[in-house]
Design an enzyme around this catalytic site. Structure first.
Site, short mmCIF file in Angstrom:
data_model
loop_
_atom_site.label_atom_id
_atom_site.label_comp_id
_atom_site.label_asym_id
_atom_site.label_seq_id
_atom_site.Cartn_x
_atom_site.Cartn_y
_atom_site.Cartn_z
N ASP A 68 0.36 -1.44 -0.03
CA ASP A 68 -0.21 0.30 0.23
C ASP A 68 1.11 0.77 0.46
O ASP A 68 0.58 2.35 -0.37
CB ASP A 68 -0.35 -0.52 1.25
CG ASP A 68 -2.42 0.38 1.08
OD1 ASP A 68 -2.76 -0.84 0.20
OD2 ASP A 68 -3.15 -0.02 1.84
N ASN A 129 -14.41 4.38 3.87
CA ASN A 129 -14.40 4.69 5.37
C ASN A 129 -12.38 4.92 5.17
O ASN A 129 -12.91 6.00 6.50
CB ASN A 129 -14.57 3.36 5.76
CG ASN A 129 -15.12 2.89 7.05
OD1 ASN A 129 -15.93 3.66 7.38
ND2 ASN A 129 -14.76 1.89 7.44
P1 AMP Z 1 -15.43 1.60 1.50
O1 AMP Z 1 -14.66 1.78 2.79
O2 AMP Z 1 -14.54 1.84 0.20
O3 AMP Z 1 -16.05 -0.27 1.35
O4 AMP Z 1 -16.14 2.87 1.65
C1 AMP Z 1 -17.08 2.70 2.85
C2 AMP Z 1 -17.83 4.01 3.07
O5 AMP Z 1 -18.89 3.91 1.50
C3 AMP Z 1 -19.32 4.45 4.19
O6 AMP Z 1 -19.15 5.60 4.91
C4 AMP Z 1 -20.07 3.83 3.22
O7 AMP Z 1 -21.49 4.64 3.88
C5 AMP Z 1 -20.37 5.05 1.70
N1 AMP Z 1 -21.09 4.54 0.86
C6 AMP Z 1 -21.84 3.51 0.46
N2 AMP Z 1 -22.58 3.66 -0.69
C7 AMP Z 1 -23.04 5.11 0.05
C8 AMP Z 1 -23.26 5.74 -0.53
N3 AMP Z 1 -25.04 5.31 -1.83
N4 AMP Z 1 -23.92 7.18 -0.15
C9 AMP Z 1 -23.04 7.83 0.71
N5 AMP Z 1 -21.78 6.65 1.08
C10 AMP Z 1 -21.69 6.12 0.74
#
Ligand code: AMP
Length: 317
Positions: A68, A129
């Site tokens: 990473d 996140n």
């Molecule tokens: P990741 O760590 O890349 O999986 O992203 C997770 C984050 O993306 C979390 O805070 C989710 O709430 C946000 N997320 C996923 N889909 C949506 C959406 N449709 N609208 C707003 N936030 C989203």
């Protein structure tokens, strides 16, 4: 069948200054990763365990480690050094390493293809996140928001990101926290969760804010404000920007966040097409208006593809 597996690619978090690219996993690589455990106590032990278990189960199959941190090894010293006494770097390795490198590499590379330009200035906003921003010039990382650990930089789901370091001593005294408790507090109880008191999941925070929850709205505004600050500082470092890219769970899906971040950046040639911004699909796409000097892209990240390609390249012979 397990016999059909010809090579295994592993995502590895911390490669320190030792790995500027992906490598075939050898005893020496594992030894080096063990030496880096103090820099990534939560991640490197699990990464090493995965490699050792694969070696045990499939002794004749090569393993590849994709770090990473590797993509950020091109940062110049004045970007990765912290202004502490120099011996903290030379003796203890205290410097900015940066993370999400595989994602920043993939997205900036896709952006260069979309720009059809070799000498590009791209800012990648990996907003999940865990969130980080990267300034990429001609395909190379020149600065990024995460640091020695993934705690620095943006306001994240449960991580604070940037703070005045004096806050730490103040909290340790006031709340009588040990260093370990403090690190947990900053990693697990802060960020969107800490401010909103609702959740680390942005979807729940957006829902609460539309129902009038003021702390939820504050959390959203704090997140967007800091993203905007980093975009502007990286535009300064790059001397302009050809494209701002949004990726990961929030970057790819949250039109509200993209709109709040881009609004106010018109002075630097950023003009968001609000209708295009609302369209949902999983393709690479451009969401700026036709006359926007700076492109705005949504590029779904694909770290697995980078890991698979690196693994293939290193093991195909
Ligand atoms: P990741 O760590 O890349 O999986 O992203 C997770 C984050 O993306 C979390 O805070 C989710 O709430 C946000 N997320 C996923 N889909 C949506 C959406 N449709 N609208 C707003 N936030 C989203």
């Amino acid at each position: 069948s397990i016999d059909e597996i010809q090579a295994i690619g592993h995502r590895a978090v911390h490669g320190g200054e030792e790995f500027a690219g992906s490598v075939i996993v050898t005893e020496k690589v594992i030894e080096t990763m063990k030496n880096l455990i103090p820099l990534a106590p939560l991640h490197n032990p699990a990464n090493i365990m995965g490699m050792e278990i694969c070696q045990e189960l499939m002794p004749n199959v090569p393993n590849v480690a994709v770090f990473d941190t590797a993509f950020h090894q091109t940062m110049p010293d004045y970007a990765y050094m912290y202004p502490l006494p120099y011996e903290q770097y030379s003796r203890n390795g205290v410097r900015k390493y940066g993370f999400h490198g595989t994602s920043h590499y993939y997205v900036s590379n896709e952006a260069s293809k979309m720009l059809n330009k070799d000498n590009s200035k791209v800012i990648v906003c990996h907003l999940g996140n865990g969130s980080s921003i990267c300034a990429v010039q001609d395909g190379k990382s020149v600065d990024t928001s995460m640091g020695l650990s993934p705690l620095e930089g943006l306001v994240m789901g449960t991580r604070s990101g940037d703070l005045d370091p004096a806050v730490l001593a103040y909290l340790m005294e006031k709340k009588e926290m040990s260093a370990e408790q403090l690190v947990n507090y900053l990693n697990k109880s802060s960020g969107l969760l800490g401010i909103s008191g609702i959740s680390s999941d942005l979807r729940e925070i957006i829902e609460a804010s539309t129902n009038g929850d003021e702390k939820a709205l504050l959390a959203i505004d704090m997140k967007c404000n800091r993203i905007k600050k980093y975009i502007c500082s990286y535009a300064g470092i790059l001397g302009g920007v050809d494209a701002i890219c949004f990726t990961a769970g929030i970057g790819e899906n949250a039109d509200l966040i993209r709109e709040k971040v881009c609004t106010g950046l018109e002075f630097m040639g950023v003009s968001l097409d609000k209708n295009k911004n609302k369209v949902r699909n999983s393709d690479n796409r451009e969401i700026n208006t036709g006359d926007s000097k700076t492109k705005i892209f949504i590029i779904p990240t694909n770290e697995e593809l980078v890991i698979a390609k690196d693994t293939y390249e290193l093991t195909k012979a």
